[in-house]
Write a protein that holds these residues in place. Structure first.
Motif, mmCIF file in Angstrom:
data_model
loop_
_atom_site.group_PDB
_atom_site.id
_atom_site.type_symbol
_atom_site.label_atom_id
_atom_site.label_comp_id
_atom_site.label_asym_id
_atom_site.label_seq_id
_atom_site.Cartn_x
_atom_site.Cartn_y
_atom_site.Cartn_z
ATOM 1 N N ALA A 194 2.174 1.795 -3.610
ATOM 2 C CA ALA A 194 1.140 2.352 -4.486
ATOM 3 C C ALA A 194 0.827 3.797 -4.126
ATOM 4 C CB ALA A 194 -0.127 1.493 -4.409
ATOM 5 N N VAL A 217 1.523 7.206 -6.420
ATOM 6 C CA VAL A 217 0.381 8.056 -6.800
ATOM 7 C C VAL A 217 0.496 9.438 -6.155
ATOM 8 C CG1 VAL A 217 -2.125 8.337 -6.578
ATOM 9 C CG2 VAL A 217 -1.171 6.143 -7.285
ATOM 10 N N ALA A 251 0.837 -1.205 0.000
ATOM 11 C CA ALA A 251 0.000 0.000 0.000
ATOM 12 C C ALA A 251 0.870 1.253 0.000
ATOM 13 C CB ALA A 251 -0.938 -0.001 1.202
#
Length: 193
Positions: free
Chosen positions: A22, A26, A19
């Motif tokens: 990612a 982003v 997580a």
């Protein structure tokens, strides 16, 4: 309830680094687009979150940092637990970076300096550990390549008074001291049950 809590810790521990990767990518790409639109000091505080997330991937993928600290620093004693890692990194680091961003935006840019000092203190800790052990430690590369430039630039470019600098440095030092003292306490308990 203890069974549920243990299960929850195990589930989060199994997936939080993915997580972080990612979210780091982003949020990092988003921050790079937004940064030119923001005052420099706030843009740099915004970058602290994704920079830390990418650092956490290098540091904690495969539980590398916790195992390294327990084996190399504490001689095989579990001084740093999985739950410690989660508390330090999720509400601790992510929460502090978010609070620093809100402080910088809602109060004054100088109130975001805790994020910059956290990066710089962490980088110095990684470098000191590498020098002391004469070896790489998980997180060292991103601490040098991300934390020193972003944190250092934030410290130089953020308009802030001495109180804001002292508060930011104090928060960063207090967090690192609490982590170290907790690990030392747990190591002592494990060695002297």
């Amino acid at each position: 309830m203890p069974g549920f809590a243990s299960h929850l810790v195990d589930r989060i521990a199994a997936h939080w680094v993915a997580a972080a990767l990612a979210a780091g990518v982003v949020f990092g790409l988003s921050a790079l687009v937004l940064q030119p639109l923001l005052p420099a000091a706030i843009g740099l505080v915004l970058l602290a979150g994704p920079a830390y997330m990418l650092h956490q991937v290098e540091e904690h993928a495969g539980d590398r940092f916790r195992r390294f600290v327990n084996e190399r620093v504490f001689g095989g004693v579990e001084a740093l637990t999985t739950a410690d890692v989660l508390v330090i990194n999720l509400p601790g680091v992510w929460g502090l970076n978010l609070a620093a961003l809100y402080g910088a935006v809602l109060a004054a840019p100088g109130w975001g300096l805790a994020a910059a000092y956290l990066m710089v203190v962490n980088a110095v800790s990684h470098i000191a550990m590498a020098v002391r052990l004469k070896a790489y430690n998980p997180g060292l590369v991103t601490a040098i390549l991300l934390f020193l430039p972003i944190g250092g630039l934030a410290l130089v470019r953020t308009p802030a008074g001495i109180g804001e600098h002292l508060a930011g440095l104090g928060i960063a030092l207090a967090i690192h001291a609490a982590i170290a003292l907790n690990a030392l306490r747990r190591a002592r308990q494990a060695r002297n049950p």
